[in-house]
Design an enzyme around this catalytic site. Sequence first.
Site, PDB file in Angstrom:
ATOM      1  N   TRP A   4       0.801  -1.226   0.000  1.00  0.00           N
ATOM      2  CA  TRP A   4       0.000   0.000   0.000  1.00  0.00           C
ATOM      3  C   TRP A   4       0.831   1.273   0.000  1.00  0.00           C
ATOM      4  O   TRP A   4       0.312   2.354  -0.211  1.00  0.00           O
ATOM      5  CB  TRP A   4      -0.907   0.024   1.255  1.00  0.00           C
ATOM      6  CG  TRP A   4      -0.151  -0.366   2.490  1.00  0.00           C
ATOM      7  CD1 TRP A   4      -0.089  -1.610   3.037  1.00  0.00           C
ATOM      8  CD2 TRP A   4       0.699   0.453   3.292  1.00  0.00           C
ATOM      9  NE1 TRP A   4       0.750  -1.627   4.127  1.00  0.00           N
ATOM     10  CE2 TRP A   4       1.240  -0.361   4.307  1.00  0.00           C
ATOM     11  CE3 TRP A   4       1.075   1.809   3.255  1.00  0.00           C
ATOM     12  CZ2 TRP A   4       2.125   0.122   5.281  1.00  0.00           C
ATOM     13  CZ3 TRP A   4       1.956   2.287   4.205  1.00  0.00           C
ATOM     14  CH2 TRP A   4       2.463   1.455   5.209  1.00  0.00           C
ATOM     15  N   SER A  63       6.141  -7.554   3.211  1.00  0.00           N
ATOM     16  CA  SER A  63       7.063  -7.816   4.312  1.00  0.00           C
ATOM     17  C   SER A  63       7.811  -9.147   4.127  1.00  0.00           C
ATOM     18  O   SER A  63       7.359 -10.039   3.394  1.00  0.00           O
ATOM     19  CB  SER A  63       6.277  -7.857   5.621  1.00  0.00           C
ATOM     20  OG  SER A  63       5.342  -8.919   5.567  1.00  0.00           O
ATOM     21  N   GLU A 100       9.857  -8.452  -3.440  1.00  0.00           N
ATOM     22  CA  GLU A 100      10.413  -7.131  -3.130  1.00  0.00           C
ATOM     23  C   GLU A 100      10.037  -6.865  -1.680  1.00  0.00           C
ATOM     24  O   GLU A 100       8.873  -6.568  -1.385  1.00  0.00           O
ATOM     25  CB  GLU A 100       9.774  -6.055  -4.018  1.00  0.00           C
ATOM     26  CG  GLU A 100       9.878  -6.309  -5.503  1.00  0.00           C
ATOM     27  CD  GLU A 100      11.192  -5.851  -6.095  1.00  0.00           C
ATOM     28  OE1 GLU A 100      12.009  -5.261  -5.369  1.00  0.00           O
ATOM     29  OE2 GLU A 100      11.407  -6.100  -7.280  1.00  0.00           O
ATOM     30  N   CYS A 127      10.041   1.301   1.339  1.00  0.00           N
ATOM     31  CA  CYS A 127      10.918   0.151   1.513  1.00  0.00           C
ATOM     32  C   CYS A 127      12.364   0.595   1.596  1.00  0.00           C
ATOM     33  O   CYS A 127      13.158   0.025   2.325  1.00  0.00           O
ATOM     34  CB  CYS A 127      10.736  -0.826   0.364  1.00  0.00           C
ATOM     35  SG  CYS A 127      10.855  -0.043  -1.229  1.00  0.00           S
TER      36      CYS A 127
HETATM   37  P1  NDP Z   1       2.462  -7.358   4.016  1.00  0.00           P
HETATM   38  O1  NDP Z   1       3.451  -8.433   3.829  1.00  0.00           O
HETATM   39  O2  NDP Z   1       1.685  -7.329   5.267  1.00  0.00           O
HETATM   40  O3  NDP Z   1       1.398  -7.355   2.830  1.00  0.00           O
HETATM   41  C1  NDP Z   1       1.757  -7.293   1.469  1.00  0.00           C
HETATM   42  C2  NDP Z   1       0.662  -7.884   0.622  1.00  0.00           C
HETATM   43  O4  NDP Z   1       0.508  -9.275   0.912  1.00  0.00           O
HETATM   44  C3  NDP Z   1      -0.704  -7.260   0.872  1.00  0.00           C
HETATM   45  O5  NDP Z   1      -1.430  -7.208  -0.339  1.00  0.00           O
HETATM   46  C4  NDP Z   1      -1.309  -8.238   1.848  1.00  0.00           C
HETATM   47  O6  NDP Z   1      -2.688  -8.138   1.911  1.00  0.00           O
HETATM   48  C5  NDP Z   1      -0.843  -9.539   1.242  1.00  0.00           C
HETATM   49  N1  NDP Z   1      -0.902 -10.691   2.127  1.00  0.00           N
HETATM   50  C6  NDP Z   1      -0.827 -10.740   3.477  1.00  0.00           C
HETATM   51  N2  NDP Z   1      -0.912 -12.029   3.903  1.00  0.00           N
HETATM   52  C7  NDP Z   1      -1.044 -12.793   2.794  1.00  0.00           C
HETATM   53  C8  NDP Z   1      -1.192 -14.216   2.567  1.00  0.00           C
HETATM   54  N3  NDP Z   1      -1.220 -15.092   3.568  1.00  0.00           N
HETATM   55  N4  NDP Z   1      -1.294 -14.654   1.299  1.00  0.00           N
HETATM   56  C9  NDP Z   1      -1.262 -13.784   0.265  1.00  0.00           C
HETATM   57  N5  NDP Z   1      -1.148 -12.446   0.422  1.00  0.00           N
HETATM   58  C10 NDP Z   1      -1.038 -11.959   1.672  1.00  0.00           C
HETATM   59  O7  NDP Z   1       3.273  -5.992   3.812  1.00  0.00           O
HETATM   60  P2  NDP Z   1       2.740  -4.512   4.013  1.00  0.00           P
HETATM   61  O8  NDP Z   1       1.493  -4.277   3.290  1.00  0.00           O
HETATM   62  O9  NDP Z   1       2.783  -4.198   5.442  1.00  0.00           O
HETATM   63  O10 NDP Z   1       3.863  -3.685   3.257  1.00  0.00           O
HETATM   64  C11 NDP Z   1       4.935  -3.165   3.933  1.00  0.00           C
HETATM   65  C12 NDP Z   1       6.182  -3.982   3.676  1.00  0.00           C
HETATM   66  O11 NDP Z   1       6.444  -3.985   2.283  1.00  0.00           O
HETATM   67  C13 NDP Z   1       7.425  -3.408   4.316  1.00  0.00           C
HETATM   68  O12 NDP Z   1       8.224  -4.430   4.855  1.00  0.00           O
HETATM   69  C14 NDP Z   1       8.122  -2.743   3.153  1.00  0.00           C
HETATM   70  O13 NDP Z   1       9.480  -2.553   3.358  1.00  0.00           O
HETATM   71  C15 NDP Z   1       7.814  -3.663   2.042  1.00  0.00           C
HETATM   72  N6  NDP Z   1       7.940  -3.028   0.718  1.00  0.00           N
HETATM   73  C16 NDP Z   1       8.990  -3.356  -0.085  1.00  0.00           C
HETATM   74  C17 NDP Z   1       9.187  -2.734  -1.310  1.00  0.00           C
HETATM   75  C18 NDP Z   1      10.339  -3.098  -2.194  1.00  0.00           C
HETATM   76  O14 NDP Z   1      10.310  -2.724  -3.360  1.00  0.00           O
HETATM   77  N7  NDP Z   1      11.344  -3.801  -1.716  1.00  0.00           N
HETATM   78  C19 NDP Z   1       8.264  -1.682  -1.759  1.00  0.00           C
HETATM   79  C20 NDP Z   1       7.185  -1.409  -0.859  1.00  0.00           C
HETATM   80  C21 NDP Z   1       7.044  -2.076   0.346  1.00  0.00           C
HETATM   81  P3  NDP Z   1      -3.363  -7.087   2.922  1.00  0.00           P
HETATM   82  O15 NDP Z   1      -2.582  -5.821   2.909  1.00  0.00           O
HETATM   83  O16 NDP Z   1      -4.703  -6.927   2.332  1.00  0.00           O
HETATM   84  O17 NDP Z   1      -3.302  -7.737   4.265  1.00  0.00           O
END
Ligand code: NDP
Length: 454
Positions: free
Chosen positions: A129, A205, A226, A261
């Site tokens: 997000w 994450s 990522e 990130c």
């Molecule tokens: P999450 O891992 O909580 O969620 C990421 C996505 O995975 C969301 O769409 C989430 O859905 C979905 N998800 C959660 N659980 C499951 C599951 N069991 N099966 C399938 N999909 C699932 O991360 P955040 O949303 O909190 O994002 C923040 C993290 O992302 C930070 O660690 C950040 O550093 C990293 N990030 C890395 C980037 C990069 O390019 N390296 C860029 C941007 C962010 P929902 O949100 O609906 O729960």
Amino acid sequence: MNVINPATEEVISVLTPDTAATVAAKLKALRAGQKNWQNHSVEERLAIIERFGELVVENKPELARILTSETGKPISQSINEINGSLGRIQHLKINAEKWLESEMITPKDATVEFITHEPLGVIANISAWNFPYNVGYNVFLYALVAGNAVLYKPSEFASLTGLKFGALLHEAGVPANVFEVVIGSGAVGQYLLEADLDGYFFTGSYKTGVHITQTVAHKLVPVQLELGGKDPLYVMDDVVDVRQAAINAAEGAFYNNGQSCCAVERIYVQEDIYEEFVQHFTEEVKSYKLGDPMEEDTFTGPLTRPQQIAVLADQIKDAVAKGAQLVLGGESLNRKGYFMSPAVLTGVNHTMELMREESFGPIIGIQKVSSDEEATDLMRDTPYGLTAAVFSEDEARARKVLDQMNVGTVYWNCCDRVSPNIPWSGRKNSGLGATLSYMGIRAFTQPKAYHWRG
Ligand code: NDP
């Protein structure tokens, strides 16, 4: 499913989440649509993606308001993100045909050998997000141009933006059965892991990334991750303008409330300039306007997720208990919304969670170091490997430090930056595979090797 505005805590929309059955129906449709889509020329697919970019520009004020209302990102930063992400489309326009065309390897031998780059098929894009345009485009635009169909699951905290992507892609000419949006929380994301997809492209994450990889391992399809970071910035004693270095460092740490990130997550400063740097840094952070993200001059809005405030409060508590000084911020505001004032801590060290665990919020630790060797050791002391930065006048000195970093991206006199021209990748707990550059389009293809005897 309620969509909540993090600045007001009001419900701004109510959506119906997908179910296992709707996910299965969307996947079935995508299977049929993909076959046709891959037969379009790259030029035709690019023209549609360019039209999508034009529609985004035409709808920019509304799209920025939507992004701000569901994530709390300050409106000026929502507009910056939408503008910046258009560079990906330009990059595809210039390069995609050349990267996707077949490659003749041995044209004159008895057996002619060449390679074609075929799409993977129907891929899952499970997205985050914090920068839905940037991290979304890195996957779904590149995947579409390469001839794939996409099952796109935005984060539940950026669902309205995700639905807009679907509507505008379809309006631009991507067939409905080539790009489908799946709405819901992580539990709905789980349906995608159980479905029969040809690749999993995830931004989020470390914990979820590992879960996804383990769950889909038996399918033997590409998985790309990522993930997060604990990105260090080292300010050497030879910087000419300490104040400017502090301003740039603060922006790297606190842009989008630190929810990037590649945000600067820990700062090391050479002892000779430490006091001066901390003074300029705190002055700069104090000048940030905190409040309503819809106001154009707001730099710091609310956090997107309320639960992160407790994570940050624990990091502050742990650091202070171990001897750190909280010189600024860390307070909640006397108003509705998930607000926390940007926190600056000094006197920190690596026994503290603040310097080891991803914060992903408006908080930074600044640690004094006495040599490049000490800084190098501390910068390397992390399970993450996304980015590392050095501010210095001396390129060779900065390079010596950065060459020792086990990370996907290094910055000299800049930070918190992503460019479509070069790959975006994390090492160790920061990810697997690369997006952007020619690698970022090849990621959505599989090679076919031709041994050709006439
Ligand atoms: P999450 O891992 O909580 O969620 C990421 C996505 O995975 C969301 O769409 C989430 O859905 C979905 N998800 C959660 N659980 C499951 C599951 N069991 N099966 C399938 N999909 C699932 O991360 P955040 O949303 O909190 O994002 C923040 C993290 O992302 C930070 O660690 C950040 O550093 C990293 N990030 C890395 C980037 C990069 O390019 N390296 C860029 C941007 C962010 P929902 O949100 O609906 O729960």
